[in-house]
Scaffold this motif. Structure first.
Motif, PDB file in Angstrom:
ATOM      1  N   ALA A  77     -25.073   6.255-106.828  1.00 15.72           N
ATOM      2  CA  ALA A  77     -24.350   7.280-106.065  1.00 15.72           C
ATOM      3  C   ALA A  77     -25.297   8.416-105.676  1.00 15.72           C
ATOM      4  O   ALA A  77     -25.272   8.894-104.541  1.00 15.72           O
ATOM      5  CB  ALA A  77     -23.186   7.818-106.896  1.00 15.72           C
ATOM      6  N   ARG A  78     -26.152   8.824-106.611  1.00 19.42           N
ATOM      7  CA  ARG A  78     -27.091   9.923-106.313  1.00 19.42           C
ATOM      8  C   ARG A  78     -27.994   9.544-105.132  1.00 19.42           C
ATOM      9  O   ARG A  78     -28.203  10.309-104.220  1.00 19.42           O
ATOM     10  CB  ARG A  78     -27.932  10.229-107.559  1.00 19.42           C
ATOM     11  N   ARG A  79     -28.504   8.304-105.178  1.00 20.05           N
ATOM     12  CA  ARG A  79     -29.430   7.872-104.118  1.00 20.05           C
ATOM     13  C   ARG A  79     -28.826   7.911-102.737  1.00 20.05           C
ATOM     14  O   ARG A  79     -29.499   8.149-101.751  1.00 20.05           O
ATOM     15  CB  ARG A  79     -29.875   6.426-104.367  1.00 20.05           C
ATOM     16  N   HIS A  80     -27.531   7.607-102.669  1.00 29.58           N
ATOM     17  CA  HIS A  80     -26.902   7.488-101.350  1.00 29.58           C
ATOM     18  C   HIS A  80     -26.010   8.672-100.993  1.00 29.58           C
ATOM     19  O   HIS A  80     -25.336   8.641 -99.960  1.00 29.58           O
ATOM     20  CB  HIS A  80     -26.124   6.169-101.265  1.00 29.58           C
ATOM     21  N   GLY A  81     -25.995   9.668-101.859  1.00 25.29           N
ATOM     22  CA  GLY A  81     -25.158  10.846-101.593  1.00 25.29           C
ATOM     23  C   GLY A  81     -23.668  10.542-101.702  1.00 25.29           C
ATOM     24  O   GLY A  81     -22.839  11.215-101.084  1.00 25.29           O
TER      25      GLY A  81
END
Ligand code: DC
Length: 268
Positions: A77-81
């Motif tokens: 989730a962090r990687r893709h916002g």
């Protein structure tokens, strides 16, 4: 015809060739009249592409205790916002509350009575969505106490309690979307099978038992992962259409990279 009369238009044409007119316009009375439009290859390709920028991506991640679901989902989730939700937390919230109320895991009617008046909501802390009850969210200390670790799987077996949480969980894509996230990653056993069988991407994480116990010990958590999996056995299923991912011997980065490739593919 005289030379200058012939020569002058030729000079005009030669000058115009390097400067094609870009802003020329055609006037149509309405949209339906645009019959003679000649689309270029590039324009047609762009128009035929699915409008993925508007699509909302839901990623569901299942797996046993200690399989790395939470870390994988959080990092993906962090990687893709995207927004991120750990649904185990939801069961922990109710287990914590019911314990405080002194309601036993086996007492179905008392549990149903206790949860009926609660108003579930979502509070985002960063990109993580937390279940709130009547506006209150709960701390890690409250939710990860040894008492909750011991009792949560038993409370989680109660159909009324599961229905209450599953109904709430199905609202989360809409909630995340209205909070302007382009996607949502949810982790928890039953995400791929019961709650989001039509998620954009579905994964089932496995890691062999020895490595799971070791991981938990390294996190300083005393947690009977095998015992909890035994209680959750019927929900721990990798269905057809769900991608199995074996995380044994793989780092978090390696597992996340596998899933991330699929998300990128979907967004392309
Ligand atoms: O992922 P976790 O260890 O925080 O989950 C806590 C408990 O909640 C676990 O024993 C299984 C249960 N659970 C569930 O039944 N369904 C879910 N979707 C998530 C967790």
């Amino acid at each position: 015809m005289s030379w200058p009369t012939l020569f002058f238009p030729l000079v005009l044409v030669a000058l115009a060739i390097p400067f094609p007119v870009r802003g020329d316009f055609v006037f149509y009375e309405n949209f339906k009249a645009m019959k003679d439009v000649q689309e270029s290859e590039a324009l047609r390709a762009a128009l035929e592409r699915p409008a993925n920028c508007d699509a909302f991506v839901t990623v569901a991640i299942d797996g046993g205790a200690g399989s790395g679901k939470t870390s994988t989902a959080r990092e993906l989730a962090r990687r893709h916002g995207f927004a991120f939700v750990s649904t185990g937390e939801h069961y922990r919230v109710l287990a914590y509350l019911l314990e405080r109320l002194g309601v036993q895991p086996g007492d179905g009617p008392a549990i149903a009575r206790a949860i009926a008046p609660l108003r579930p909501g979502t509070v985002f802390v960063g990109n993580q969505g937390h279940l709130s009850l009547d506006g209150r969210i709960f701390s890690e200390g409250e939710l990860r106490s040894p008492a909750v670790n011991r009792s949560v799987a038993r409370y989680a077996q109660l159909p009324e309690l599961r229905r209450f949480l599953q109904d709430y969980q199905r609202t989360l894509p809409r909630v995340a979307r209205s909070a302007n996230f382009p996607g949502l990653v949810l982790e928890g056993r039953d995400m791929t099978s019961v709650v989001f069988p039509d998620a954009s991407l579905r994964y089932f994480l496995t890691v062999d038992a020895e490595e799971r116990v070791r991981r938990r010990r390294e996190e300083g958590i005393c947690d009977d992962v095998a015992g909890r999996d035994a209680q959750d056995r019927e929900r721990l299923v990798c269905l057809d259409g769900v991608s199995p991912i074996d995380g044994t011997g793989r780092t978090l980065e390696e597992v996340v990279a596998l899933l991330s490739r699929d998300v990128e593919e979907l967004l392309r």
